[in-house]
Design a protein around this motif. Structure first.
Motif, mmCIF file in Angstrom:
data_model
loop_
_atom_site.group_PDB
_atom_site.id
_atom_site.type_symbol
_atom_site.label_atom_id
_atom_site.label_comp_id
_atom_site.label_asym_id
_atom_site.label_seq_id
_atom_site.Cartn_x
_atom_site.Cartn_y
_atom_site.Cartn_z
ATOM 1 N N UNK A 124 40.661 -74.167 -49.822
ATOM 2 C CA UNK A 124 39.946 -73.089 -50.512
ATOM 3 C C UNK A 124 40.740 -71.787 -50.515
ATOM 4 N N UNK A 125 40.402 -70.926 -51.441
ATOM 5 C CA UNK A 125 40.879 -69.539 -51.483
ATOM 6 C C UNK A 125 39.667 -68.683 -51.833
ATOM 7 N N UNK A 126 39.749 -67.403 -51.541
ATOM 8 C CA UNK A 126 38.652 -66.478 -51.822
ATOM 9 C C UNK A 126 39.041 -65.527 -52.937
ATOM 10 N N UNK A 127 38.095 -65.287 -53.849
ATOM 11 C CA UNK A 127 38.245 -64.260 -54.869
ATOM 12 C C UNK A 127 37.159 -63.232 -54.582
ATOM 13 N N UNK A 128 37.562 -61.966 -54.474
ATOM 14 C CA UNK A 128 36.615 -60.906 -54.118
ATOM 15 C C UNK A 128 36.957 -59.627 -54.873
ATOM 16 N N UNK A 129 36.260 -58.577 -54.547
ATOM 17 C CA UNK A 129 36.496 -57.242 -55.119
ATOM 18 C C UNK A 129 36.573 -57.283 -56.643
ATOM 19 N N UNK A 130 35.545 -57.869 -57.246
ATOM 20 C CA UNK A 130 35.481 -57.943 -58.709
ATOM 21 C C UNK A 130 35.356 -56.530 -59.275
ATOM 22 N N UNK A 131 36.098 -56.262 -60.335
ATOM 23 C CA UNK A 131 36.059 -54.953 -60.988
ATOM 24 C C UNK A 131 35.915 -55.146 -62.490
ATOM 25 N N UNK A 132 35.377 -54.138 -63.147
ATOM 26 C CA UNK A 132 35.184 -54.204 -64.590
ATOM 27 C C UNK A 132 35.855 -53.015 -65.261
ATOM 28 N N UNK A 133 36.181 -53.180 -66.534
ATOM 29 C CA UNK A 133 36.788 -52.076 -67.274
ATOM 30 C C UNK A 133 35.743 -51.136 -67.874
ATOM 31 N N UNK A 134 34.473 -51.394 -67.591
ATOM 32 C CA UNK A 134 33.382 -50.530 -68.044
ATOM 33 C C UNK A 134 33.100 -49.535 -66.917
ATOM 34 N N UNK A 135 33.155 -48.231 -67.226
ATOM 35 C CA UNK A 135 32.952 -47.200 -66.222
ATOM 36 C C UNK A 135 31.650 -47.340 -65.467
ATOM 37 N N UNK A 136 31.699 -47.313 -64.156
ATOM 38 C CA UNK A 136 30.542 -47.423 -63.267
ATOM 39 C C UNK A 136 29.723 -48.689 -63.505
ATOM 40 N N UNK A 137 30.331 -49.694 -64.128
ATOM 41 C CA UNK A 137 29.679 -50.971 -64.436
ATOM 42 C C UNK A 137 28.428 -50.781 -65.291
ATOM 43 N N UNK A 138 28.444 -49.751 -66.156
ATOM 44 C CA UNK A 138 27.355 -49.511 -67.092
ATOM 45 C C UNK A 138 27.959 -49.441 -68.489
ATOM 46 N N UNK A 139 27.512 -50.328 -69.354
ATOM 47 C CA UNK A 139 28.009 -50.346 -70.725
ATOM 48 C C UNK A 139 26.926 -49.972 -71.707
ATOM 49 N N UNK A 140 27.309 -49.866 -72.956
ATOM 50 C CA UNK A 140 26.340 -49.579 -74.010
ATOM 51 C C UNK A 140 26.631 -50.463 -75.209
ATOM 52 N N UNK A 141 25.573 -51.068 -75.736
ATOM 53 C CA UNK A 141 25.719 -51.910 -76.911
ATOM 54 C C UNK A 141 25.968 -51.038 -78.129
ATOM 55 N N UNK A 142 26.853 -51.481 -79.003
ATOM 56 C CA UNK A 142 27.196 -50.719 -80.197
ATOM 57 C C UNK A 142 26.102 -50.784 -81.248
ATOM 58 N N UNK A 143 26.362 -50.169 -82.386
ATOM 59 C CA UNK A 143 25.396 -50.119 -83.487
ATOM 60 C C UNK A 143 25.019 -51.516 -83.971
ATOM 61 N N UNK A 144 25.932 -52.465 -83.841
ATOM 62 C CA UNK A 144 25.652 -53.844 -84.230
ATOM 63 C C UNK A 144 24.978 -54.657 -83.137
ATOM 64 N N UNK A 145 24.710 -54.036 -81.984
ATOM 65 C CA UNK A 145 24.045 -54.731 -80.884
ATOM 66 C C UNK A 145 24.968 -55.561 -80.024
#
Length: 177
Positions: A124-145
């Motif tokens: 086994x190996x461990x994957x941790x410390x997941x990060x996202x390119x969305x600031x503060x892990x809060x996104x917004x849906x666009x005009x098209x949803x």
């Protein structure tokens, strides 16, 4: 006793007068207005995994180390992974990609786990410390949803990690914020 009877009679008369008074809002001063009520049903939020998180192929490390895959696709290494990933390999590395759909303009939060184990049989190996390119892990849906985001993480390999293909899954949750 007569004095007491007299006081009781006066009190009873006063109460009768109060009870006979008309209500403050008479029929001539009554008015009716309609109040408004509303609600909105949000389109269900949906998440689709488009591309997996891939640390690529790397040589067996002689000492323990890590590989950090950034959400933007770049990577860095530490320890034994520095020389292990320096060996030219034919596979590509990259962050995971996801698409979100739902109510246009709605904000959403991205949630996951702290770490997962990937395996190759009993190794086994461990994957941790997941990060996202969305600031503060809060996104917004666009005009098209719709909207998209990428996720990176940190792979930790042991010294002399057993060779083979390691796989696993990591849960990602999105919800309206």
């Amino acid at each position: 006793m007569t004095g007491l009877r007299s006081q009781l009679a006066s009190s009873a008369a006063a109460l009768a007068c109060l009870a006979a008074q008309p209500a403050l809002a008479g029929s001539a001063g009554t008015t009716v207005a309609g109040g408004t009520v509303g609600g909105q049903v949000a389109a269900p939020i949906a998440l689709v995994a488009v591309k997996p998180l891939s640390f690529g192929t790397f040589a067996q490390p002689t000492t323990a180390g890590t590989m950090v895959m950034a959400p933007q696709g770049g990577f860095t290494t530490t320890g034994g992974m520095t020389s292990a990933s320096g060996v030219a390999q034919p596979t590509t590395r990259g962050a995971a990609a996801f698409t979100v759909s739902g109510t246009p303009g709605a904000s959403y939060g991205i949630y996951g786990v702290a770490s997962v184990t990937i395996s190759n049989g009993s190794a086994t190996m461990t994957v941790s410390q997941f990060t996202t390119d969305v600031g503060l892990a809060i996104g917004q849906l666009g005009a098209g949803g719709t909207s998209s985001f990428d996720i990176g993480g940190t792979l930790t390999a042991s010294a002399r990690q057993a060779p083979g293909a390691y796989t696993g899954t990591f849960p990602i949750i999105v919800q309206y914020y």
